[in-house]
Scaffold this motif. Structure first.
Motif, PDB file in Angstrom:
ATOM      1  N   VAL A  38      28.785  -6.567   1.031  1.00  0.00           N
ATOM      2  CA  VAL A  38      27.757  -7.380   1.707  1.00  0.00           C
ATOM      3  C   VAL A  38      26.581  -6.506   2.120  1.00  0.00           C
ATOM      4  N   VAL A  39      26.853  -5.342   2.666  1.00  0.00           N
ATOM      5  CA  VAL A  39      25.781  -4.429   3.083  1.00  0.00           C
ATOM      6  C   VAL A  39      24.976  -3.972   1.868  1.00  0.00           C
ATOM      7  N   THR A  40      25.663  -3.624   0.789  1.00  0.00           N
ATOM      8  CA  THR A  40      24.975  -3.178  -0.428  1.00  0.00           C
ATOM      9  C   THR A  40      24.112  -4.290  -1.010  1.00  0.00           C
ATOM     10  N   THR A  41      24.647  -5.489  -1.074  1.00  0.00           N
ATOM     11  CA  THR A  41      23.892  -6.624  -1.613  1.00  0.00           C
ATOM     12  C   THR A  41      22.673  -6.939  -0.746  1.00  0.00           C
ATOM     13  N   THR A  42      22.836  -6.886   0.562  1.00  0.00           N
ATOM     14  CA  THR A  42      21.713  -7.127   1.472  1.00  0.00           C
ATOM     15  C   THR A  42      20.612  -6.090   1.268  1.00  0.00           C
ATOM     16  N   HIS A  43      21.001  -4.837   1.134  1.00  0.00           N
ATOM     17  CA  HIS A  43      20.023  -3.767   0.919  1.00  0.00           C
ATOM     18  C   HIS A  43      19.274  -3.974  -0.397  1.00  0.00           C
ATOM     19  N   GLU A  44      19.990  -4.275  -1.469  1.00  0.00           N
ATOM     20  CA  GLU A  44      19.348  -4.508  -2.757  1.00  0.00           C
ATOM     21  C   GLU A  44      18.420  -5.723  -2.698  1.00  0.00           C
ATOM     22  N   THR A  45      18.826  -6.760  -1.978  1.00  0.00           N
ATOM     23  CA  THR A  45      17.981  -7.945  -1.831  1.00  0.00           C
ATOM     24  C   THR A  45      16.692  -7.608  -1.108  1.00  0.00           C
ATOM     25  N   ARG A  46      16.782  -6.794  -0.070  1.00  0.00           N
ATOM     26  CA  ARG A  46      15.569  -6.391   0.662  1.00  0.00           C
ATOM     27  C   ARG A  46      14.649  -5.567  -0.222  1.00  0.00           C
ATOM     28  N   LEU A  47      15.216  -4.666  -1.025  1.00  0.00           N
ATOM     29  CA  LEU A  47      14.386  -3.875  -1.935  1.00  0.00           C
ATOM     30  C   LEU A  47      13.694  -4.766  -2.958  1.00  0.00           C
ATOM     31  N   LEU A  48      14.422  -5.719  -3.510  1.00  0.00           N
ATOM     32  CA  LEU A  48      13.834  -6.620  -4.497  1.00  0.00           C
ATOM     33  C   LEU A  48      12.764  -7.525  -3.874  1.00  0.00           C
ATOM     34  N   THR A  49      12.988  -7.951  -2.630  1.00  0.00           N
ATOM     35  CA  THR A  49      11.993  -8.772  -1.945  1.00  0.00           C
ATOM     36  C   THR A  49      10.718  -7.974  -1.705  1.00  0.00           C
ATOM     37  N   ALA A  50      10.850  -6.720  -1.302  1.00  0.00           N
ATOM     38  CA  ALA A  50       9.671  -5.869  -1.090  1.00  0.00           C
ATOM     39  C   ALA A  50       8.929  -5.647  -2.405  1.00  0.00           C
ATOM     40  N   GLU A  51       9.668  -5.418  -3.482  1.00  0.00           N
ATOM     41  CA  GLU A  51       9.036  -5.233  -4.789  1.00  0.00           C
ATOM     42  C   GLU A  51       8.326  -6.512  -5.228  1.00  0.00           C
ATOM     43  N   ARG A  52       8.936  -7.654  -4.974  1.00  0.00           N
ATOM     44  CA  ARG A  52       8.314  -8.936  -5.328  1.00  0.00           C
ATOM     45  C   ARG A  52       7.006  -9.125  -4.572  1.00  0.00           C
ATOM     46  N   GLU A  53       7.006  -8.818  -3.290  1.00  0.00           N
ATOM     47  CA  GLU A  53       5.778  -8.939  -2.492  1.00  0.00           C
ATOM     48  C   GLU A  53       4.684  -8.024  -3.037  1.00  0.00           C
ATOM     49  N   HIS A  54       5.074  -6.816  -3.425  1.00  0.00           N
ATOM     50  CA  HIS A  54       4.104  -5.878  -4.002  1.00  0.00           C
ATOM     51  C   HIS A  54       3.526  -6.444  -5.299  1.00  0.00           C
ATOM     52  N   LEU A  55       4.387  -7.014  -6.133  1.00  0.00           N
ATOM     53  CA  LEU A  55       3.925  -7.579  -7.393  1.00  0.00           C
ATOM     54  C   LEU A  55       3.039  -8.810  -7.181  1.00  0.00           C
ATOM     55  N   VAL A  56       3.335  -9.602  -6.158  1.00  0.00           N
ATOM     56  CA  VAL A  56       2.484 -10.764  -5.849  1.00  0.00           C
ATOM     57  C   VAL A  56       1.092 -10.299  -5.425  1.00  0.00           C
ATOM     58  N   LEU A  57       1.040  -9.256  -4.593  1.00  0.00           N
ATOM     59  CA  LEU A  57      -0.261  -8.719  -4.175  1.00  0.00           C
ATOM     60  C   LEU A  57      -1.028  -8.166  -5.373  1.00  0.00           C
ATOM     61  N   GLU A  58      -0.322  -7.478  -6.262  1.00  0.00           N
ATOM     62  CA  GLU A  58      -0.968  -6.935  -7.452  1.00  0.00           C
ATOM     63  C   GLU A  58      -1.472  -8.067  -8.350  1.00  0.00           C
ATOM     64  N   ARG A  59      -0.672  -9.132  -8.493  1.00  0.00           N
ATOM     65  CA  ARG A  59      -1.096 -10.280  -9.301  1.00  0.00           C
ATOM     66  C   ARG A  59      -2.348 -10.921  -8.713  1.00  0.00           C
ATOM     67  N   ASN A  60      -2.396 -11.052  -7.386  1.00  0.00           N
ATOM     68  CA  ASN A  60      -3.572 -11.638  -6.736  1.00  0.00           C
ATOM     69  C   ASN A  60      -4.809 -10.776  -6.965  1.00  0.00           C
ATOM     70  N   ALA A  61      -4.642  -9.450  -6.870  1.00  0.00           N
ATOM     71  CA  ALA A  61      -5.779  -8.554  -7.104  1.00  0.00           C
ATOM     72  C   ALA A  61      -6.262  -8.667  -8.544  1.00  0.00           C
ATOM     73  N   LEU A  62      -5.326  -8.741  -9.484  1.00  0.00           N
ATOM     74  CA  LEU A  62      -5.711  -8.885 -10.888  1.00  0.00           C
ATOM     75  C   LEU A  62      -6.370 -10.238 -11.154  1.00  0.00           C
ATOM     76  N   ASP A  63      -5.904 -11.271 -10.463  1.00  0.00           N
ATOM     77  CA  ASP A  63      -6.506 -12.593 -10.611  1.00  0.00           C
ATOM     78  C   ASP A  63      -7.942 -12.594 -10.112  1.00  0.00           C
ATOM     79  N   ILE A  64      -8.183 -11.938  -8.988  1.00  0.00           N
ATOM     80  CA  ILE A  64      -9.549 -11.844  -8.447  1.00  0.00           C
ATOM     81  C   ILE A  64     -10.438 -11.057  -9.402  1.00  0.00           C
TER      82      ILE A  64
END
Length: 106
Positions: A38-64
């Protein structure tokens, strides 16, 4: 147990657990493995969520940037359209620098 023999408390508890409490010991091990997963899965989920947020910001910058490039392309297209109309309909042309006359007034 013999009269002169001494056993440590840890050894006695361990041997008693292995002899009489195999199911609770097995359940304890299963609970620990489950908790670690459970701890390992939670940690991996947080890392993936942070990466997703980074990619969303990058997509928005590229869209602009893409929208700005479209606007620039339209502006440049309008300039070439005006130049084409000036050449075709008004028979205008670029002046050769050798034929330029500079007028200076005093």
């Amino acid at each position: 147990m013999m009269a002169g023999e001494r056993h440590g408390l840890t050894g006695i508890i361990g041997s008693d657990l292995f002899r009489n409490a195999k199911i609770p010991l097995l359940l304890l091990i299963v609970v620990m493995v489950s908790a670690i997963s459970v701890v390992t899965t939670t940690h991996e989920t947080r890392l993936l969520t942070a990466e997703r947020e980074h990619l969303v910001l990058e997509r928005n910058a590229l869209d602009i940037e893409w929208r700005n490039l479209i606007l620039e392309e339209n502006a440049l297209g309008e300039h070439s359209r005006i130049e084409r109309i000036a050449v075709e309909k008004m028979h205008m042309q670029h002046v050769d620098p050798a034929q330029e006359n500079i007028v200076v007034s005093q």
